[in-house]
Design a protein around this motif. Sequence first.
Motif, PDB file in Angstrom:
ATOM      1  N   PHE A   1     -57.939  -8.371  56.076  1.00  0.00           N
ATOM      2  CA  PHE A   1     -58.614  -9.780  55.711  1.00  0.00           C
ATOM      3  C   PHE A   1     -60.032  -9.614  56.309  1.00  0.00           C
ATOM      4  O   PHE A   1     -61.031 -10.095  55.656  1.00  0.00           O
ATOM      5  CB  PHE A   1     -57.891 -10.685  56.519  1.00  0.00           C
ATOM      6  CG  PHE A   1     -56.390 -11.381  55.647  1.00  0.00           C
ATOM      7  CD1 PHE A   1     -56.750 -12.209  54.578  1.00  0.00           C
ATOM      8  CD2 PHE A   1     -55.225 -10.941  56.227  1.00  0.00           C
ATOM      9  CE1 PHE A   1     -55.530 -12.422  53.783  1.00  0.00           C
ATOM     10  CE2 PHE A   1     -54.201 -11.266  55.465  1.00  0.00           C
ATOM     11  CZ  PHE A   1     -54.167 -12.171  54.357  1.00  0.00           C
ATOM     12  N   ASP A   2     -60.156  -9.035  57.689  1.00  0.00           N
ATOM     13  CA  ASP A   2     -61.325  -8.546  58.148  1.00  0.00           C
ATOM     14  C   ASP A   2     -62.163  -7.964  57.126  1.00  0.00           C
ATOM     15  O   ASP A   2     -63.496  -8.158  56.991  1.00  0.00           O
ATOM     16  CB  ASP A   2     -61.229  -7.986  59.372  1.00  0.00           C
ATOM     17  CG  ASP A   2     -60.416  -8.901  60.403  1.00  0.00           C
ATOM     18  OD1 ASP A   2     -60.426 -10.166  60.420  1.00  0.00           O
ATOM     19  OD2 ASP A   2     -60.000  -8.287  61.249  1.00  0.00           O
ATOM     20  N   ARG A   3     -61.755  -6.661  56.580  1.00  0.00           N
ATOM     21  CA  ARG A   3     -62.540  -6.192  55.634  1.00  0.00           C
ATOM     22  C   ARG A   3     -63.031  -6.695  54.435  1.00  0.00           C
ATOM     23  O   ARG A   3     -64.177  -6.631  54.006  1.00  0.00           O
ATOM     24  CB  ARG A   3     -61.546  -4.899  55.234  1.00  0.00           C
ATOM     25  CG  ARG A   3     -61.260  -3.766  56.299  1.00  0.00           C
ATOM     26  CD  ARG A   3     -60.765  -2.551  55.481  1.00  0.00           C
ATOM     27  NE  ARG A   3     -59.655  -2.568  54.838  1.00  0.00           N
ATOM     28  CZ  ARG A   3     -58.438  -2.530  55.286  1.00  0.00           C
ATOM     29  NH1 ARG A   3     -58.221  -2.131  56.234  1.00  0.00           N
ATOM     30  NH2 ARG A   3     -57.235  -2.664  54.331  1.00  0.00           N
TER      31      ARG A   3
ATOM     32  N   SER B   1     -42.171 -18.702  64.922  1.00  0.00           N
ATOM     33  CA  SER B   1     -42.856 -17.872  65.853  1.00  0.00           C
ATOM     34  C   SER B   1     -42.414 -16.412  65.791  1.00  0.00           C
ATOM     35  O   SER B   1     -41.841 -16.217  66.934  1.00  0.00           O
ATOM     36  CB  SER B   1     -42.810 -18.870  67.132  1.00  0.00           C
ATOM     37  OG  SER B   1     -43.663 -17.996  68.065  1.00  0.00           O
ATOM     38  N   PRO B   2     -42.532 -15.855  65.028  1.00  0.00           N
ATOM     39  CA  PRO B   2     -41.991 -14.100  65.085  1.00  0.00           C
ATOM     40  C   PRO B   2     -42.577 -13.439  66.213  1.00  0.00           C
ATOM     41  O   PRO B   2     -42.208 -12.492  66.662  1.00  0.00           O
ATOM     42  CB  PRO B   2     -42.377 -13.700  63.644  1.00  0.00           C
ATOM     43  CG  PRO B   2     -43.772 -14.668  63.276  1.00  0.00           C
ATOM     44  CD  PRO B   2     -43.458 -15.825  63.610  1.00  0.00           C
ATOM     45  N   GLY B   3     -43.909 -13.650  66.747  1.00  0.00           N
ATOM     46  CA  GLY B   3     -44.412 -13.055  67.640  1.00  0.00           C
ATOM     47  C   GLY B   3     -44.804 -11.403  67.553  1.00  0.00           C
ATOM     48  O   GLY B   3     -44.867 -10.886  68.243  1.00  0.00           O
ATOM     49  N   ASN B   4     -45.416 -11.299  65.986  1.00  0.00           N
ATOM     50  CA  ASN B   4     -45.783  -9.953  65.609  1.00  0.00           C
ATOM     51  C   ASN B   4     -46.983  -9.748  66.204  1.00  0.00           C
ATOM     52  O   ASN B   4     -47.825 -10.687  66.425  1.00  0.00           O
ATOM     53  CB  ASN B   4     -45.703 -10.053  64.151  1.00  0.00           C
ATOM     54  CG  ASN B   4     -44.438 -10.063  63.656  1.00  0.00           C
ATOM     55  OD1 ASN B   4     -43.308  -9.703  64.057  1.00  0.00           O
ATOM     56  ND2 ASN B   4     -44.200 -10.439  62.188  1.00  0.00           N
ATOM     57  N   GLU B   5     -47.290  -8.495  66.187  1.00  0.00           N
ATOM     58  CA  GLU B   5     -48.743  -8.090  66.857  1.00  0.00           C
ATOM     59  C   GLU B   5     -49.799  -8.388  65.767  1.00  0.00           C
ATOM     60  O   GLU B   5     -50.812  -8.982  65.975  1.00  0.00           O
ATOM     61  CB  GLU B   5     -48.718  -6.575  67.304  1.00  0.00           C
ATOM     62  CG  GLU B   5     -50.019  -5.972  67.772  1.00  0.00           C
ATOM     63  CD  GLU B   5     -49.839  -4.584  68.170  1.00  0.00           C
ATOM     64  OE1 GLU B   5     -50.856  -4.117  68.637  1.00  0.00           O
ATOM     65  OE2 GLU B   5     -48.798  -4.086  68.077  1.00  0.00           O
ATOM     66  N   HIS B   6     -49.411  -8.101  64.559  1.00  0.00           N
ATOM     67  CA  HIS B   6     -50.514  -8.134  63.606  1.00  0.00           C
ATOM     68  C   HIS B   6     -49.668  -8.799  62.413  1.00  0.00           C
ATOM     69  O   HIS B   6     -48.557  -8.777  62.210  1.00  0.00           O
ATOM     70  CB  HIS B   6     -50.747  -6.684  62.778  1.00  0.00           C
ATOM     71  CG  HIS B   6     -51.348  -5.752  63.778  1.00  0.00           C
ATOM     72  ND1 HIS B   6     -52.777  -6.202  64.451  1.00  0.00           N
ATOM     73  CD2 HIS B   6     -51.169  -4.841  64.556  1.00  0.00           C
ATOM     74  CE1 HIS B   6     -53.213  -5.188  65.233  1.00  0.00           C
ATOM     75  NE2 HIS B   6     -52.294  -4.375  65.332  1.00  0.00           N
ATOM     76  N   GLY B   7     -50.409  -9.824  61.663  1.00  0.00           N
ATOM     77  CA  GLY B   7     -49.749 -10.702  60.534  1.00  0.00           C
ATOM     78  C   GLY B   7     -50.912 -10.683  59.465  1.00  0.00           C
ATOM     79  O   GLY B   7     -52.020 -10.937  59.592  1.00  0.00           O
ATOM     80  N   SER B   8     -50.014 -10.662  58.234  1.00  0.00           N
ATOM     81  CA  SER B   8     -51.016 -11.154  57.153  1.00  0.00           C
ATOM     82  C   SER B   8     -50.872 -12.643  56.592  1.00  0.00           C
ATOM     83  O   SER B   8     -51.808 -13.023  56.457  1.00  0.00           O
ATOM     84  CB  SER B   8     -50.745  -9.973  55.989  1.00  0.00           C
ATOM     85  OG  SER B   8     -50.964  -8.706  56.152  1.00  0.00           O
TER      86      SER B   8
END
Length: 580
Positions: free
Chosen positions: A248-250, A56-63
């Motif tokens: 991913f969204d793109r 659970s790194p708690g990063n704001e954005h993740g790939s």
Amino acid sequence: MNFNFYQHKYKLGFLLITTFLVFSPTLTAEICKVDDSIVLGNLKQIDNWSLLNIFSPGNEHGSYYRPLIMLFYWMDMAMFEFNTVFMHTVNILLHLCNVSLVYLVANQITLLLKQPLKKDWLPFWSALVFAVHPLTTESIAWLSGRTDLLACIGVLSCSWFLLKYRSDRRLRYLVLAGMAFFFGALGKETTLAFLPGAVMLLCVPLHSSVKKLAYWKTNVAVAATGSLLVWCVVLLRQQAFSSDAPRFDRTILFIFNDLPYAAMVCLRAFGFYIKKLFVPWPLNFAIVEVDPIYELAAIPLVLLFLYILSRWTLVSAMFCSGVLMFFPAFLAAFHQVAWTPYAERYLYLSMALIICPLLYYLSELCKHPIEKKVGKIALVALVVLLTVTTIQRTFVWQTNERLLADVARKSPVFVPILVAYGHVLVSDGNYFEAFRQFLQAKKAPTLGYNPVPDIAIANVYFLKGEYERSESLFCEILKQTEGQSLNAVKAYTVVFEQIYSDRSEPQQGVDDAYELLQGLCGEESLPACFGAGIVAFRKGEGIVARDLLEYVIEYTEDKTLISMTEDELKRLPGANHGLD
């Protein structure tokens, strides 16, 4: 039908020893300049290793959500202190696990199909072909390729437990299969593509006399359990990252905006990867583009895939499961998700599942004694060819210069590799060849201005002592990028100190640099404000420097720029500047 190790110990021993010897040159391989050096650098800066931070790194954005790879890196740190020889050894050992699992899966297939003759050779040759196949080299020699190795352990273990369940009908094998599937999914998300294959392995009849709907209740339960495991992985990822990476969204948006084109891209990738499975040459670490002719070639291949699937046998289910495993690679073909749109490592999992049914089908075609004899000779020749190719490939992976030179020759328009190769040549003192690679990168077609090759060229001028040419090119880069390129500003601020310290009037040079950067400052060009702050401090204007750097902190969302700016603020007089 339990596996008797002592009956297979010599074959397994030969497989493991041969495989280790084939890949032993990678033990002394350099840290790859592509990803590995950056990953290791970041890992060495982590000082709060814990299971909670890993899962659970708690990063704001993740790939990618791949906690298993971080868990193994933690073990690398704890046991080997990131010694690269030991890290490469771990990769080879993981491959040996997969070779053993291919043997076990193939052996279980022969038992279920009651093929005693094939039992003597199919597991051994399936494992041997997989073990020495050159397409596996990338996942083993590249430390970042460990994700494929871990995911494959999960997929193959899941396959074996499912086949054991088909044999013994013991619930514990289903539980173990679910655990293996979950293990693989935490190693690499492409494991999720095996869920349809897992269902097929449970649904297909073992013999023609068995009804196709036999055990349907169990199969429905397994499909539901698999879906639940997928959902668990999704939930873990959501709590680990507050949002997805924009790429991913793109990609999804791009697919749905032009479905016909997206279908052609997927067909091209399908045809290319099928061809790679059978004809892996030429081998290339960075495959940028493939011939559109694969779109046409894919049409009959798709029909063949559907025909094999319609056979609805255990062998066809295993084959189709392997083909499905490279379907996630289609997303990368849209040039958004990964750094290369196509890659040989994407076939590692597929090969592990496909080779056994493929050899089974080929053996079915060889009915006549002469055909069988020719088939055996051809198989031995194939293994020798694959082994020689793989050994040659492992030596290519031993040094960055060999590897990047190989890629630069095969992908002459791929800018990141050309620049990386040039940097390796610069470190070796070969400025002439490095300059040639940077110029080649500069000529590569791009959608807009790419400052990376020019930055590299300017640095070469600087290293050669041609300071005026370096300064002139840096100024041009900053104007072309309008001060928005952090890499350009960072490189300029690193070299300008040396440039002006050698001048008779250094203050005039500093004034010129400040005027250039300050003129580019703005909310859209915060890197220029960062550079102007550094130069302002060099001018002796500490208050102006602090104002510029704090302006960057206030408006930027770039974590790298924030970190660099905070470091510069700490160097200013009066370090307690109240960043809180």
